[in-house]
Design an enzyme around this catalytic site. Structure first.
Site, PDB file in Angstrom:
ATOM      1  N   HIS A 196       0.826  -1.215   0.000  1.00 12.93           N
ATOM      2  CA  HIS A 196       0.000   0.000   0.000  1.00 12.93           C
ATOM      3  C   HIS A 196       0.861   1.266   0.000  1.00 12.93           C
ATOM      4  CE1 HIS A 196      -3.943  -1.872   0.161  1.00 12.93           C
ATOM      5  NE2 HIS A 196      -3.355  -2.828   0.854  1.00 12.93           N
ATOM      6  N   ALA A 253      -6.115 -14.135  -5.438  1.00 10.93           N
ATOM      7  CA  ALA A 253      -5.325 -14.588  -4.292  1.00 10.93           C
ATOM      8  C   ALA A 253      -4.251 -13.563  -3.949  1.00 10.93           C
ATOM      9  CB  ALA A 253      -4.694 -15.936  -4.607  1.00 10.93           C
ATOM     10  N   SER A 281      -1.764 -11.169  -8.404  1.00 13.25           N
ATOM     11  CA  SER A 281      -1.844 -10.389  -9.650  1.00 13.25           C
ATOM     12  C   SER A 281      -2.230 -11.182 -10.884  1.00 13.25           C
ATOM     13  CB  SER A 281      -0.515  -9.668  -9.912  1.00 13.25           C
ATOM     14  OG  SER A 281      -0.357  -8.661  -8.997  1.00 13.25           O
ATOM     15  N   ASP A 311       1.673  -3.883  -9.618  1.00 15.14           N
ATOM     16  CA  ASP A 311       1.408  -5.215 -10.174  1.00 15.14           C
ATOM     17  C   ASP A 311       1.797  -5.294 -11.648  1.00 15.14           C
ATOM     18  OD1 ASP A 311       0.359  -5.419  -7.679  1.00 15.14           O
ATOM     19  OD2 ASP A 311      -1.731  -5.566  -8.306  1.00 15.14           O
TER      20      ASP A 311
END
Ligand code: GLA
Length: 387
Positions: free
Chosen positions: A36, A124, A127, A173
Site C-alpha cells: 500500500h 489470491a 496479480s 502489479d
C-alpha cells in the site's frame, strides 16, 4: 499445461489447423515487502513468479474478436468496435480494457482469436489480473506492430484496470509482471518509476506462499477509502511541508504526525506508509548484505503495521501470520498484496519447511475451517513472447 496440449485446445476451439497461433506469457507476482505504498509514490519490492497467464493468439479474416479460456466455461465474442464497453464479465474486461487503450492510441484492430490459460490462482493477491492485462498488451503490441515499449504498456494496463475494470490500483502489479527477472526482485520507486533488479536467491531458506483461500470479496471500496485517507493526510501535512505524497516524508517525520493530524485513523494510515517505505529501503540494503534474518524481521514489522495501522488484514491472514511465527525456522511472515484475504509470504529455513506447511495447515484449518494451499515459487522473467 504443455504447449502441444494448449495448441490442440486452441484448434479444438477455433479450428483451421493450417494457421498456427502464437504463444505469449505473463507472470503473476508476489510482493516481498512494501504494501500500500505504490499509490503513495513509495517503494515496493515485488518479484515475478514462474506461474502466470499463457495466451495463444491468431489473426482471422472476419471483423470479430473471440475470447476463450481453459480455466472456466465463459467465452465471449464481439464485432470490432470503435471502443468497447464493460461487459459485466470480469475476466473479459481485462483484455477488452487493454484493447481499448491500443485503440485510443490510434492502432487499428483486425479480427483475432484469443485463448487464455492461467496457472496462478485467481483473486489470491498474486496479480492474476495484471498478468492477463500484460500478456494481452505484449501480444497486441506484436500483432498490431505497435512498437510500444514495456513501460508504456504497463501504464496502459494500469489505466485499463483503473478506468475500464474500475479498480483504482497503483502501478506495482503491472510493473512487476512486465519487468520481472529470474531470481531477482524489483526495487521500484513508484514515483519516479526508476528501478533496480536485486538478486533474491535464498540458499538455506525457502520462500513459501500460503493461500488463505479466503476471497477478499467486495473490498475495492475499502481500497479507495485508504487512498482517500492518504490524500487527506497529505492535505493536512501541507501545514508541515509542501509534499505531493506521503512518501516524500521519512521515518524521522513520524513523530510530527501527531501535531498535524488530529484524527487518529488518518494518522495511523500515514504512519504505515512512511514506516513501510523505511522498511523497504532497509530490507533491500540488508538483503544485499545477505542478512536474511533482519529481512525477516522487517517482513514481520510490515505485517504488524498493515494490521494495526493500515487495517487491511483480517482473521485468516492474521491466523496464518501469528501462528506461523510460532513455528520453528520461520524468519519472517506477512500478508502480500491487497489484503483481507489472498496470500501470506514467509521465509522459512529449508530444514523446517515441510513441517511448517503441515503444522500451519492443521492449525489454520482448526481455527478458521478453511484449507490453505502452499506454493514454493520460483522467481521468473517478465511478460514475453514464448514461441
Ligand atoms: C493491490 C494493488 C496494488 C497495490 C497492492 C497493495 O495489489 O493492485 O497496486 O496497491 O494492492 O500494496
Amino acid at each position: 499445461m504443455d504447449t502441444i496440449n494448449f495448441t490442440e485446445k486452441f484448434y479444438e476451439k477455433y479450428g483451421n489447423r493450417s494457421e498456427k497461433p502464437v504463444l505469449f506469457f505473463s507472470p503473476g507476482r508476489v510482493n516481498l515487502i512494501g504494501e500500500h505504498t505504490d499509490y503513495n509514490g513509495g517503494f515496493v519490492f515485488p518479484c515475478a513468479l514462474i506461474y502466470g497467464t499463457y495466451l495463444l493468439i491468431r489473426k482471422i479474416k472476419s471483423n470479430t474478436l473471440k475470447f476463450s479460456t481453459i480455466n472456466f466455461n465463459e467465452d465471449y465474442q464481439t464485432e470490432l468496435k470503435e471502443l468497447f464497453l464493460n461487459t459485466g464479465k470480469k475476466w473479459i474486461n481485462y483484455p477488452l480494457g487493454v484493447i481499448n487503450e491500443f485503440i485510443k492510441k490510434g492502432f487499428k484492430l483486425s479480427g483475432l482469436e484469443f485463448l487464455y490459460f492461467g496457472d496462478v490462482p485467481n483473486e489470491a493477491g498474486l496479480s492474476s489480473s495484471a498478468s492477463i492485462e500484460m500478456v494481452t498488451a505484449v501480444a497486441l503490441n506484436e500483432f498490431l506492430s505497435a512498437s510500444l515499449d514495456m513501460l508504456e504498456m504497463v501504464k496502459m494496463s494500469q489505466k485499463a484496470e483503473n478506468e475500464f475494470v474500475g479498480m483504482n490500483c497503483g502501478i506495482m502489479d503491472q510493473f512487476a509482471v512486465a519487468f520481472g527477472k529470474k531470481d531477482h526482485a524489483i526495487f521500484l520507486n513508484c514515483d519516479s518509476l526508476l528501478y533496480e533488479n536485486v538478486p533474491f536467491i535464498l540458499t538455506d531458506c525457502s520462500l513459501i506462499i500460503t493461500n488463505t483461500n479466503k476471497r477478499r470479496g467486495l473490498t475495492d471500496s475499502i481500497y479507495n477509502e485508504r487512498r482517500s485517507e492518504c490524500d487527506k493526510a497529505v492535505e493536512l501535512l501541507q501545514a508541515y511541508k509542501p509534499i505531493r505524497n506521503l512518501s516524500e516524508l521519512n521515518t524521522e517525520d513520524i513523530n510530527i504526525l501527531e501535531k498535524y493530524i488530529k484524527d487518529p485513523i488518518i494518522r495511523k494510515r500515514a504512519k504505515h506508509v512512511i514506516s513501510e517505505n523505511g522498511r523497504v529501503i532497509e530490507a533491500v540494503g540488508v538483503l544485499k548484505n545477505d542478512n536474511i534474518i533482519r529481512f525477516g524481521q522487517l517482513m514481520n514489522q510490515s505485517h504488524d503495521s498493515l494490521k494495526d495501522d493500515y487495517e487491511v488484514t483480517g482473521t485468516e491472514l492474521d491466523t496464518l501470520v501469528y501462528e506461523g511465527r510460532k513455528l520453528p525456522g520461520v524468519l519472517g511472515t506477512r500478508m502480500t498484496g491487497f489484503g483481507f484475504g489472498g496470500c501470506t509470504i514467509s521465509i522459512v529455513r529449508k530444514a523446517d519447511s515441510a513441517k511448517f506447511m503441515t503444522s500451519l495447515s492443521a492449525i489454520y484449518q482448526k481455527k478458521t475451517g478453511l484449507v490453505p494451499d502452499f506454493y514454493q515459487p520460483e522467481i521468473g522473467d517478465g511478460a514475453r513472447r514464448i514461441i
